[in-house]
Write a protein that holds these residues in place. Structure first.
Motif, PDB file in Angstrom:
ATOM      1  N   ARG A  71       0.159 -31.685   7.220  1.00  0.00           N
ATOM      2  CA  ARG A  71       0.245 -30.794   8.383  1.00  0.00           C
ATOM      3  C   ARG A  71       1.133 -29.589   8.152  1.00  0.00           C
ATOM      4  NH1 ARG A  71       2.526 -34.542  12.753  1.00  0.00           N
ATOM      5  NH2 ARG A  71       1.587 -33.001  14.108  1.00  0.00           N
ATOM      6  N   HIS A  72       2.191 -29.739   7.358  1.00  0.00           N
ATOM      7  CA  HIS A  72       3.121 -28.636   7.133  1.00  0.00           C
ATOM      8  C   HIS A  72       2.839 -27.888   5.836  1.00  0.00           C
ATOM      9  CE1 HIS A  72       5.374 -29.878  10.601  1.00  0.00           C
ATOM     10  NE2 HIS A  72       5.466 -31.108  10.118  1.00  0.00           N
ATOM     11  N   GLU A  73       1.848 -28.333   5.114  1.00  0.00           N
ATOM     12  CA  GLU A  73       1.490 -27.657   3.867  1.00  0.00           C
ATOM     13  C   GLU A  73       0.321 -26.717   4.164  1.00  0.00           C
ATOM     14  OE1 GLU A  73       0.863 -30.749   1.012  1.00  0.00           O
ATOM     15  OE2 GLU A  73       2.869 -31.565   1.320  1.00  0.00           O
ATOM     16  N   MET A  74      -0.810 -26.984   3.576  1.00  0.00           N
ATOM     17  CA  MET A  74      -2.004 -26.153   3.787  1.00  0.00           C
ATOM     18  C   MET A  74      -3.156 -27.060   4.194  1.00  0.00           C
ATOM     19  SD  MET A  74      -1.356 -23.497   0.621  1.00  0.00           S
ATOM     20  CE  MET A  74      -3.044 -23.196   0.360  1.00  0.00           C
ATOM     21  N   PRO A  75      -3.206 -27.443   5.467  1.00  0.00           N
ATOM     22  CA  PRO A  75      -4.216 -28.428   5.883  1.00  0.00           C
ATOM     23  C   PRO A  75      -5.656 -27.942   5.737  1.00  0.00           C
ATOM     24  CG  PRO A  75      -3.020 -27.585   7.781  1.00  0.00           C
ATOM     25  CD  PRO A  75      -2.332 -27.054   6.565  1.00  0.00           C
ATOM     26  N   LEU A  76      -5.910 -26.657   5.931  1.00  0.00           N
ATOM     27  CA  LEU A  76      -7.281 -26.169   5.780  1.00  0.00           C
ATOM     28  C   LEU A  76      -7.713 -26.251   4.322  1.00  0.00           C
ATOM     29  CD1 LEU A  76      -9.844 -25.025   6.992  1.00  0.00           C
ATOM     30  CD2 LEU A  76      -8.843 -22.737   6.789  1.00  0.00           C
ATOM     31  N   ALA A  77      -6.837 -25.888   3.412  1.00  0.00           N
ATOM     32  CA  ALA A  77      -7.161 -25.995   1.984  1.00  0.00           C
ATOM     33  C   ALA A  77      -7.409 -27.458   1.617  1.00  0.00           C
ATOM     34  CB  ALA A  77      -6.032 -25.414   1.142  1.00  0.00           C
ATOM     35  N   TYR A  78      -6.608 -28.347   2.172  1.00  0.00           N
ATOM     36  CA  TYR A  78      -6.774 -29.778   1.921  1.00  0.00           C
ATOM     37  C   TYR A  78      -8.147 -30.246   2.428  1.00  0.00           C
ATOM     38  CZ  TYR A  78      -5.637 -34.769   1.852  1.00  0.00           C
ATOM     39  OH  TYR A  78      -5.636 -36.116   1.605  1.00  0.00           O
ATOM     40  N   ALA A  79      -8.509 -29.839   3.645  1.00  0.00           N
ATOM     41  CA  ALA A  79      -9.791 -30.240   4.226  1.00  0.00           C
ATOM     42  C   ALA A  79     -10.961 -29.655   3.427  1.00  0.00           C
ATOM     43  CB  ALA A  79      -9.871 -29.797   5.685  1.00  0.00           C
ATOM     44  N   ARG A  80     -10.825 -28.412   2.992  1.00  0.00           N
ATOM     45  CA  ARG A  80     -11.892 -27.807   2.179  1.00  0.00           C
ATOM     46  C   ARG A  80     -12.054 -28.545   0.860  1.00  0.00           C
ATOM     47  NH1 ARG A  80     -10.394 -21.650   3.498  1.00  0.00           N
ATOM     48  NH2 ARG A  80     -11.873 -21.339   5.212  1.00  0.00           N
ATOM     49  N   ARG A  81     -10.950 -28.895   0.258  1.00  0.00           N
ATOM     50  CA  ARG A  81     -11.012 -29.629  -1.011  1.00  0.00           C
ATOM     51  C   ARG A  81     -11.742 -30.962  -0.812  1.00  0.00           C
ATOM     52  NH1 ARG A  81      -9.017 -29.225  -6.406  1.00  0.00           N
ATOM     53  NH2 ARG A  81      -9.554 -31.217  -7.289  1.00  0.00           N
TER      54      ARG A  81
ATOM     55  N   VAL B 124      -8.508 -29.094  14.360  1.00  0.00           N
ATOM     56  CA  VAL B 124      -9.957 -29.339  14.401  1.00  0.00           C
ATOM     57  C   VAL B 124     -10.644 -28.260  15.226  1.00  0.00           C
ATOM     58  CG1 VAL B 124     -11.755 -30.909  15.238  1.00  0.00           C
ATOM     59  CG2 VAL B 124      -9.788 -31.815  14.009  1.00  0.00           C
ATOM     60  N   GLY B 125     -10.087 -27.948  16.382  1.00  0.00           N
ATOM     61  CA  GLY B 125     -10.680 -26.916  17.227  1.00  0.00           C
ATOM     62  C   GLY B 125     -10.764 -25.560  16.546  1.00  0.00           C
ATOM     63  N   ALA B 126      -9.766 -25.246  15.747  1.00  0.00           N
ATOM     64  CA  ALA B 126      -9.722 -23.945  15.080  1.00  0.00           C
ATOM     65  C   ALA B 126     -10.591 -23.871  13.832  1.00  0.00           C
ATOM     66  CB  ALA B 126      -8.275 -23.604  14.721  1.00  0.00           C
ATOM     67  N   HIS B 127     -10.827 -25.016  13.164  1.00  0.00           N
ATOM     68  CA  HIS B 127     -11.445 -24.958  11.843  1.00  0.00           C
ATOM     69  C   HIS B 127     -12.729 -25.763  11.666  1.00  0.00           C
ATOM     70  CE1 HIS B 127      -8.003 -22.728  10.466  1.00  0.00           C
ATOM     71  NE2 HIS B 127      -7.219 -23.653  10.946  1.00  0.00           N
ATOM     72  N   GLN B 128     -13.142 -26.513  12.648  1.00  0.00           N
ATOM     73  CA  GLN B 128     -14.331 -27.348  12.503  1.00  0.00           C
ATOM     74  C   GLN B 128     -15.575 -26.521  12.198  1.00  0.00           C
ATOM     75  OE1 GLN B 128     -15.200 -29.844  15.865  1.00  0.00           O
ATOM     76  NE2 GLN B 128     -16.574 -31.133  14.668  1.00  0.00           N
ATOM     77  N   ASP B 129     -15.760 -25.408  12.899  1.00  0.00           N
ATOM     78  CA  ASP B 129     -16.941 -24.574  12.662  1.00  0.00           C
ATOM     79  C   ASP B 129     -16.942 -23.993  11.250  1.00  0.00           C
ATOM     80  OD1 ASP B 129     -17.884 -25.084  15.192  1.00  0.00           O
ATOM     81  OD2 ASP B 129     -17.171 -23.192  16.043  1.00  0.00           O
ATOM     82  N   LYS B 130     -15.779 -23.565  10.774  1.00  0.00           N
ATOM     83  CA  LYS B 130     -15.686 -23.022   9.414  1.00  0.00           C
ATOM     84  C   LYS B 130     -16.072 -24.078   8.388  1.00  0.00           C
ATOM     85  CE  LYS B 130     -11.835 -20.038  10.558  1.00  0.00           C
ATOM     86  NZ  LYS B 130     -10.403 -19.843  10.423  1.00  0.00           N
ATOM     87  N   LEU B 131     -15.587 -25.286   8.593  1.00  0.00           N
ATOM     88  CA  LEU B 131     -15.900 -26.367   7.657  1.00  0.00           C
ATOM     89  C   LEU B 131     -17.391 -26.704   7.695  1.00  0.00           C
ATOM     90  CD1 LEU B 131     -12.785 -28.644   8.213  1.00  0.00           C
ATOM     91  CD2 LEU B 131     -13.333 -27.333   6.157  1.00  0.00           C
TER      92      LEU B 131
ATOM     93  N   GLU C  28      -4.453 -42.154  14.715  1.00  0.00           N
ATOM     94  CA  GLU C  28      -4.009 -41.586  15.981  1.00  0.00           C
ATOM     95  C   GLU C  28      -4.104 -40.079  15.880  1.00  0.00           C
ATOM     96  OE1 GLU C  28      -0.249 -42.344  18.102  1.00  0.00           O
ATOM     97  OE2 GLU C  28      -0.510 -44.373  17.325  1.00  0.00           O
ATOM     98  N   VAL C  29      -4.725 -39.474  16.858  1.00  0.00           N
ATOM     99  CA  VAL C  29      -4.887 -38.027  16.834  1.00  0.00           C
ATOM    100  C   VAL C  29      -3.794 -37.401  17.685  1.00  0.00           C
ATOM    101  CG1 VAL C  29      -6.423 -36.124  17.405  1.00  0.00           C
ATOM    102  CG2 VAL C  29      -7.374 -38.259  16.553  1.00  0.00           C
ATOM    103  N   ASP C  30      -3.023 -36.507  17.065  1.00  0.00           N
ATOM    104  CA  ASP C  30      -2.003 -35.816  17.841  1.00  0.00           C
ATOM    105  C   ASP C  30      -2.488 -34.431  18.225  1.00  0.00           C
ATOM    106  OD1 ASP C  30      -1.699 -34.240  15.585  1.00  0.00           O
ATOM    107  OD2 ASP C  30       0.277 -35.016  15.066  1.00  0.00           O
ATOM    108  N   GLU C  31      -1.696 -33.752  19.025  1.00  0.00           N
ATOM    109  CA  GLU C  31      -2.105 -32.440  19.527  1.00  0.00           C
ATOM    110  C   GLU C  31      -2.263 -31.420  18.409  1.00  0.00           C
ATOM    111  OE1 GLU C  31       0.316 -31.061  22.755  1.00  0.00           O
ATOM    112  OE2 GLU C  31       0.337 -33.045  23.675  1.00  0.00           O
ATOM    113  N   ASP C  32      -1.406 -31.474  17.397  1.00  0.00           N
ATOM    114  CA  ASP C  32      -1.512 -30.535  16.279  1.00  0.00           C
ATOM    115  C   ASP C  32      -2.841 -30.696  15.548  1.00  0.00           C
ATOM    116  OD1 ASP C  32       0.973 -29.486  16.765  1.00  0.00           O
ATOM    117  OD2 ASP C  32       1.980 -30.600  15.160  1.00  0.00           O
ATOM    118  N   PHE C  33      -3.222 -31.941  15.320  1.00  0.00           N
ATOM    119  CA  PHE C  33      -4.474 -32.173  14.614  1.00  0.00           C
ATOM    120  C   PHE C  33      -5.667 -31.752  15.469  1.00  0.00           C
ATOM    121  CE2 PHE C  33      -8.131 -34.719  13.230  1.00  0.00           C
ATOM    122  CZ  PHE C  33      -8.220 -34.241  11.933  1.00  0.00           C
ATOM    123  N   ALA C  34      -5.612 -32.035  16.762  1.00  0.00           N
ATOM    124  CA  ALA C  34      -6.689 -31.622  17.663  1.00  0.00           C
ATOM    125  C   ALA C  34      -6.833 -30.098  17.654  1.00  0.00           C
ATOM    126  CB  ALA C  34      -6.434 -32.129  19.077  1.00  0.00           C
ATOM    127  N   ALA C  35      -5.726 -29.382  17.629  1.00  0.00           N
ATOM    128  CA  ALA C  35      -5.768 -27.917  17.563  1.00  0.00           C
ATOM    129  C   ALA C  35      -6.354 -27.459  16.227  1.00  0.00           C
ATOM    130  CB  ALA C  35      -4.370 -27.338  17.766  1.00  0.00           C
TER     131      ALA C  35
END
Length: 164
Positions: free
Chosen positions: A54-64, A14-21, A5-12
Motif C-alpha cells: 500500500r505504501h510502495e507502488m500498488p498499481l505497479a504491483y497490480a500490473r505486474r 480499486v475504484g481508481a484503477h480497476q478500469d485501467k487494469l 479484509e478490505v479497508d478503505e484505502d484498498f477500496a479507493a
C-alpha cells in the motif's frame, strides 16, 4: 486462499484503477470476460498483500500480477488451437480495415500535414527518412507529427467506443 479484509484505502485503489487494469488486460488477451477475470485476479492478489504494498507502488504491483497471470494462463492453454483444417480468411485480411468509416472519420479530424505524415508512415508503410524526403521536411518534424497524430487518433478512436 485466506479471506481478505478490505479497508478503505484498498477500496479507493480499486475504484481508481480497476478500469485501467481491465483495459490493459483486454489489450493482452483480446476477450472481455477473460480481461475481467485477469483484472480480478490482479486485484485479489494485491488485496492479499495490501499491507505490504500500500505504501510502495500498488498499481505497479497490480500490473505486474496482471501480466504474470496472463503469461501463466497463456502457458497453460498455449497460443494455438490445433484443427484439422485451415481457418477461413477473415474479412479484414485484405487491408480493408484501413478503409473503415471510423478510421476515415478520425483521420479527417487530424490537421492536414499531420494526416499526411500518419498516412505515409502507417498506411503506406514508409520509414521516417522516406517520409521526410517525400514531403520535403525534416525527420524530426516527421517524428513529432507522427507522435501528435497517433496520440490524437487514439483519443478520437477511444471516444468512438471501447468499453473494455
Amino acid at each position: 486462499m485466506r479471506p481478505v479484509e478490505v479497508d478503505e484505502d484498498f477500496a479507493a485503489f480499486v475504484g481508481a484503477h480497476q478500469d485501467k487494469l481491465q483495459r490493459a488486460a483486454f489489450l493482452l488477451c483480446g476477450e472481455r470476460e477473460q480481461a475481467r477475470d485477469l483484472a480480478q485476479e490482479a486485484l485479489t492478489r494485491t488485496a492479499q498483500h495490501w499491507s505490504r504494498v500500500r505504501h510502495e507502488m500498488p498499481l505497479a504491483y497490480a500490473r505486474r500480477i496482471l501480466y504474470t497471470a496472463h503469461v501463466d494462463q497463456w502457458r497453460k492453454t498455449g497460443p494455438e488451437v490445433l484443427t484439422d483444417g485451415l481457418p477461413e480468411r477473415s474479412v479484414g485480411d485484405d487491408g480493408s480495415w484501413a478503409q473503415s468509416l471510423t478510421i476515415r472519420r478520425a483521420l479527417q479530424q487530424l490537421p492536414p500535414r499531420v494526416r499526411v505524415v500518419v498516412v505515409l508512415r502507417y498506411f503506406e508503410d514508409l520509414d521516417v527518412a522516406t517520409t521526410a524526403r517525400t514531403l520535403g521536411i525534416a525527420q524530426g518534424t516527421v517524428k513529432s507529427q507522427t507522435s501528435d497524430g497517433i496520440r490524437r487518433l487514439r483519443e478520437l478512436l477511444s471516444e468512438v467506443g471501447t468499453d473494455a
